[in-house]
Design an enzyme around this catalytic site. Structure first.
Site, PDB file in Angstrom:
ATOM      1  NE  ARG A  18      -2.018  -2.298   3.196  1.00 33.12           N
ATOM      2  CZ  ARG A  18      -2.463  -2.829   4.330  1.00 33.12           C
ATOM      3  NH1 ARG A  18      -3.647  -2.477   4.808  1.00 33.12           N
ATOM      4  NH2 ARG A  18      -1.715  -3.683   5.014  1.00 33.12           N
ATOM      5  CG  ASN A 172      -5.130  -7.081  16.576  1.00 34.51           C
ATOM      6  OD1 ASN A 172      -4.377  -6.983  17.554  1.00 34.51           O
ATOM      7  ND2 ASN A 172      -4.887  -7.865  15.539  1.00 34.51           N
ATOM      8  CE  LYS A 354      37.106  20.586   2.461  1.00 35.39           C
ATOM      9  NZ  LYS A 354      37.921  20.008   1.391  1.00 35.39           N
ATOM     10  CE1 TYR A 369      35.055  26.222   0.682  1.00 36.03           C
ATOM     11  CE2 TYR A 369      37.040  26.547  -0.618  1.00 36.03           C
ATOM     12  CZ  TYR A 369      36.172  25.711   0.058  1.00 36.03           C
ATOM     13  OH  TYR A 369      36.421  24.366   0.113  1.00 36.03           O
ATOM     14  CB  ALA A 426      42.659  45.030   0.392  1.00 35.88           C
TER      15      ALA A 426
HETATM   16  C1  UD1 Z   1      -2.583  -6.494  11.040  1.00 35.54           C
HETATM   17  C2  UD1 Z   1      -3.603  -7.365  11.766  1.00 35.54           C
HETATM   18  C3  UD1 Z   1      -4.812  -6.501  12.125  1.00 35.54           C
HETATM   19  C4  UD1 Z   1      -4.374  -5.305  12.944  1.00 35.54           C
HETATM   20  C5  UD1 Z   1      -3.289  -4.517  12.220  1.00 35.54           C
HETATM   21  C6  UD1 Z   1      -2.725  -3.462  13.154  1.00 35.54           C
HETATM   22  C7  UD1 Z   1      -3.359  -9.622  10.817  1.00 35.54           C
HETATM   23  C8  UD1 Z   1      -3.923 -10.634   9.907  1.00 35.54           C
HETATM   24  N1  UD1 Z   1      -4.001  -8.477  10.909  1.00 35.54           N
HETATM   25  O1  UD1 Z   1      -3.176  -6.100   9.800  1.00 35.54           O
HETATM   26  O2  UD1 Z   1      -5.737  -7.267  12.882  1.00 35.54           O
HETATM   27  O3  UD1 Z   1      -5.487  -4.477  13.235  1.00 35.54           O
HETATM   28  O4  UD1 Z   1      -2.218  -5.390  11.841  1.00 35.54           O
HETATM   29  O5  UD1 Z   1      -1.775  -2.673  12.515  1.00 35.54           O
HETATM   30  O6  UD1 Z   1      -2.349  -9.886  11.445  1.00 35.54           O
HETATM   31  N2  UD1 Z   1       4.216  -9.651   8.014  1.00 35.54           N
HETATM   32  C9  UD1 Z   1       5.172 -10.640   7.946  1.00 35.54           C
HETATM   33  N3  UD1 Z   1       4.943 -11.748   7.196  1.00 35.54           N
HETATM   34  C10 UD1 Z   1       3.772 -11.938   6.542  1.00 35.54           C
HETATM   35  C11 UD1 Z   1       2.775 -10.946   6.610  1.00 35.54           C
HETATM   36  C12 UD1 Z   1       3.029  -9.800   7.370  1.00 35.54           C
HETATM   37  O7  UD1 Z   1       6.252 -10.502   8.530  1.00 35.54           O
HETATM   38  O8  UD1 Z   1       3.635 -12.979   5.896  1.00 35.54           O
HETATM   39  C13 UD1 Z   1       4.488  -8.451   8.802  1.00 35.54           C
HETATM   40  C14 UD1 Z   1       4.430  -7.185   7.973  1.00 35.54           C
HETATM   41  O9  UD1 Z   1       5.729  -6.885   7.472  1.00 35.54           O
HETATM   42  C15 UD1 Z   1       3.955  -6.135   8.972  1.00 35.54           C
HETATM   43  C16 UD1 Z   1       3.168  -6.947   9.987  1.00 35.54           C
HETATM   44  O10 UD1 Z   1       3.475  -8.292   9.769  1.00 35.54           O
HETATM   45  O11 UD1 Z   1       5.046  -5.506   9.616  1.00 35.54           O
HETATM   46  C17 UD1 Z   1       1.676  -6.702   9.848  1.00 35.54           C
HETATM   47  O12 UD1 Z   1       1.293  -7.001   8.520  1.00 35.54           O
HETATM   48  P1  UD1 Z   1       0.299  -6.072   7.726  1.00 35.54           P
HETATM   49  O13 UD1 Z   1       0.137  -6.628   6.359  1.00 35.54           O
HETATM   50  O14 UD1 Z   1       0.675  -4.655   7.850  1.00 35.54           O
HETATM   51  O15 UD1 Z   1      -1.056  -6.349   8.549  1.00 35.54           O
HETATM   52  P2  UD1 Z   1      -2.362  -5.436   8.599  1.00 35.54           P
HETATM   53  O16 UD1 Z   1      -3.144  -5.650   7.364  1.00 35.54           O
HETATM   54  O17 UD1 Z   1      -2.014  -4.044   8.936  1.00 35.54           O
HETATM   55 CA    CA Z   2      -0.151  -2.918   9.151  1.00 34.38          CA
END
Ligand code: UD1
Ligand code: CA
Length: 486
Positions: A18, A172, A354, A369, A426
C-alpha cells in the site's frame, strides 16, 4: 516470570504494497528512524532473552538495521501471513515460555505500555493478551470481539466483518503477548481461510478462546501508540506524532521552541536549558546543543556539537561541525564537514567553510570561502577572502597564524602559510608564504595620472564632434522637403 522466559518477535517480512514503494515498509522512516528500529528499541527495556526479527522483503537491509541492536533475524520466504511468520520464528526461541509479538509497522508503542501489558498477561494467567485501542475510525484494522467485559472471543479482520461487527471501535494493534504452550497448538489449527490464502495470527485468538483459554485485551491509554503505517499518509501522521513527542521532551527539559509544529528534531538530538529554537529550524542526526544557545529561523544543523551561549543566526546550514562556547554563525552561513569554530569566534554571512579551524575570537565576517584551512586566534579575515585549496587533482592546506589581518578580496593559493601577526594587503593573490609580522602584497602597484580624466573627456568629445554636425545638417534638409509637399 523472569525476563529469561520472554522472547520478542517482530514481524517485518512484508513488502508494504500500500506504500507503493521499492523500499520495504519497515525500512521507511518516521520520527528520524526506520520503523523497525523504533520497535526493536521500544522492546530493549524488557530485557527479553531473545529478540527475533522475521525478515523477507529486502531481508539483508532489514538485518543491517536490527542486528547492530542485538536482534537476530529469521527468513520467512514466501510470506504466507502473520501466523506463518510467527511459526517461522519458532526454532529461534530457545527455552522462552512467553512471546511478545509486534508488527514491524507500528512504531509508536512505548516500553511502559509493553511492560503493563506483560504484567496484565501474567497476572491474568492468560493464554494470550492483546494490546487493543478504542479509536474514532477503526477502518482497516482487525476488530476485537469480546464475549464478556474481560474476555475476548475473536479478532475479525476488516474483510471478514459482519455489519454488526463493523460498528466495533476497539481495534487490534497486532501487538500481543502469547504463552507459547498455548500458541503453538492453536496456530497449528489455523487455516488460510481468507482471500489472500494467508495464515492469520489473528485467527489463533478464536481457537484459543474456543478451547476455554483466557484471552485478554488490554486497552492502550493513548490510542496513537498503536497506529500502524500502511500508507504514506499513515507515515506522515506517525512522523508528526514522534516529532511532537520529541519537542515536548526538550521543552520539558528547559528548551524554548517557537511555533513548535514548524520545528523538526531527530530523536538523538539534545539541547541544554534556556536554549531558544526559532520557527522553521531543523536539528538532525546526533546534534548536541549546549545551554543558552539561540538557533534562529530557517537554520539546519546536522550531526554537530555546539557549546553553550552559541548564536546561530537565520538560515545557516551546519553539518558535522563543532562550535565552541560563545561562537556566532550566520546569517546565511554554510559550515560543511569538519568545521571547528573555537570559542568566541565569528563566522558571518555568506561564508562557506570546509575542514576549517577558526581560532579563538577570530572573525570571518562576510563573503568568504575557507577550505582545508587553519585560522589562528584573534585573526581577522576580510570580506571576499578565498582559499584556493583545490588544483583540480588534490586538496592543499592554508595555514593562517594568530593575530593576522587578511585584507578584503584576497586569494590565498594553497599550500600556503601566513605567519603570526602578518598582514595581507587587500586584493592580493598570495602564492608564497608570508613570514611572521610581515606584510604580503600580491597585486599590481597603483599608479595615479594627474589631469588624465579631463584630457580623456576632451579627446572623446572631439572625436564625436564631426559626426554630430553631419547629423544636424541632414535633419535640416529633410525638413525643407516635407514643407514643399504641404
Ligand atoms: C494487522 C492485523 C490486524 C491489525 C493490524 C494493526 C493480521 C492478519 N491483521 O493487519 O488485525 O489491526 O495489523 O496494525 O495480522 N508480516 C510478515 N509476514 C507476513 C505478513 C506480514 O512478517 O507474511 C508483517 C508485515 O511486514 C507487517 C506486519 O506483519 O510488519 C503486519 O502485517 P500487515 O500486512 O501490515 O497487517 P495489517 O493488514 O495491517
Ligand atoms: Ca499494518
Amino acid at each position: 516470570m523472569s525476563n529469561h522466559d520472554l522472547a520478542v518477535i517482530v514481524l517485518a517480512a512484508g513488502k508494504g504494497t500500500r506504500l507503493k514503494s521499492s523500499l520495504a515498509k519497515v525500512l521507511h522512516k518516521a520520527g528520524g528512524r526506520t520503523l523497525v528500529e523504533h520497535i526493536v528499541r521500544a522492546c530493549e527495556p524488557l530485557k527479553a532473552r531473545e529478540t527475533v526479527v522475521v525478515v523477507g522483503h529486502q531481508a539483508e537491509q532489514v538485518a543491517a538495521v536490527v542486528e547492530p541492536l542485538g536482534a537476530v533475524t529469521v527468513l520467512q520466504q514466501p510470506q504466507n501471513g502473520t501466523g506463518h511468520a510467527v511459526q517461522v520464528a519458532k526454532r529461534t526461541l530457545g527455552r522462552a515460555k512467553c512471546a511478545l509479538v509486534l508488527p514491524g509497522d507500528a512504531p509508536l508503542v512505548r516500553p511502559e505500555t509493553l511492560k503493563a501489558m506483560l504484567a496484565a498477561h501474567h497476572n491474568g494467567n492468560a493464554g494470550a493478551t492483546i494490546l487493543s485501542a478504542v479509536v474514532a475510525d477503526p477502518s482497516g484494522y482487525g476488530r476485537i470481539v469480546r464475549k464478556s467485559e474481560t474476555a475476548v472471543s475473536a479478532i475479525v479482520e476488516e474483510s471478514q466483518l459482519t455489519d454488526e461487527q463493523r460498528e466495533i471501535n476497539e481495534i487490534n494493534s497486532a501487538i500481543y503477548c502469547f504463552s507459547l504452550e498455548s500458541l503453538w497448538p492453536a496456530l497449528a489449527q489455523v487455516k488460510p481461510n481468507n482471500k489472500h490464502r494467508e495464515l492469520y495470527l489473528t485467527d489463533a485468538i478464536a481457537v484459543m478462546s474456543g478451547k476455554g483459554e483466557t484471552v485478554l485485551a488490554q486497552v492502550a491509554g493513548d490510542s496513537r501508540e498503536v497506529l500502524g503505517c500502511n500508507t504514506r499518509a499513515d507515515l506522515a501522521e506517525v512522523d508528526r506524532i514522534f516529532r511532537e513527542w520529541k519537542r515536548n521532551a526538550l521543552m520539558d527539559a528547559g528548551v524554548t521552541i517557537q511555533l513548535p509544529e514548524t520545528v523538526l528534531i531527530d530523536p538523538d538530538v539534545s539541547a541544554g536549558e534556556d536554549t531558544v529554537i526559532e520557527a522553521g529550524v531543523q536539528l538532525l542526526g546526533k546534534t548536541k546543543l549546549g545551554a543558552r544557545c539561540s538557533v534562529k529561523t530557517g537554520s539546519v544543523i546536522v550531526d554537530s556539537v555546539i557549546g553553550d551561549d552559541v548564536k546561530v543566526e537565520p538560515h545557516s546550514l551546519i553539518v558535522e561541525s563543532r562550535l565552541e562556547d560563545r561562537a556566532t554563525v550566520g546569517p546565511f552561513a554554510r559550515l560543511r564537514v569538519g568545521t571547528h569554530v573555537k570559542s568566541g569566534a565569528r563566522v558571518g554571512n555568506f561564508v562557506e567553510t570546509k575542514k576549517a579551524v577558526i581560532g579563538e575570537g577570530a572573525k570571518v565576517p562576510h563573503l568568504t570561502y575557507l577550505g582545508d584551512a587553519k585560522v589562528g586566534a584573534k585573526t581577522n579575515i576580510g570580506a571576499g577572502t578565498i582559499t584556493c585549496n583545490y588544483d583540480g587533482f588534490e586538496k592543499h592546506p592554508t595555514t593562517i597564524g594568530r593575530g593576522v589581518f587578511i585584507g578584503s578580496d584576497s586569494v590565498l593559493v594553497a599550500p600556503v602559510r601566513i605567519g603570526d601577526h602578518a598582514y595581507v594587503a587587500a586584493g592580493s593573490t598570495i602564492t608564497e608564504n608570508v613570514p611572521d609580522d610581515s606584510l604580503g602584497i600580491g597585486r599590481g602597484r597603483q599608479v595615479n595620472k594627474p589631469g588624465w580624466a579631463s584630457k580623456k573627456r576632451r579627446e572623446l568629445a572631439a572625436a564625436l564632434q564631426p559626426k554630430k554636425s553631419a547629423r544636424r545638417s541632414n535633419r535640416k534638409k529633410s525638413n525643407r522637403k516635407s514643407k514643399k509637399h504641404r
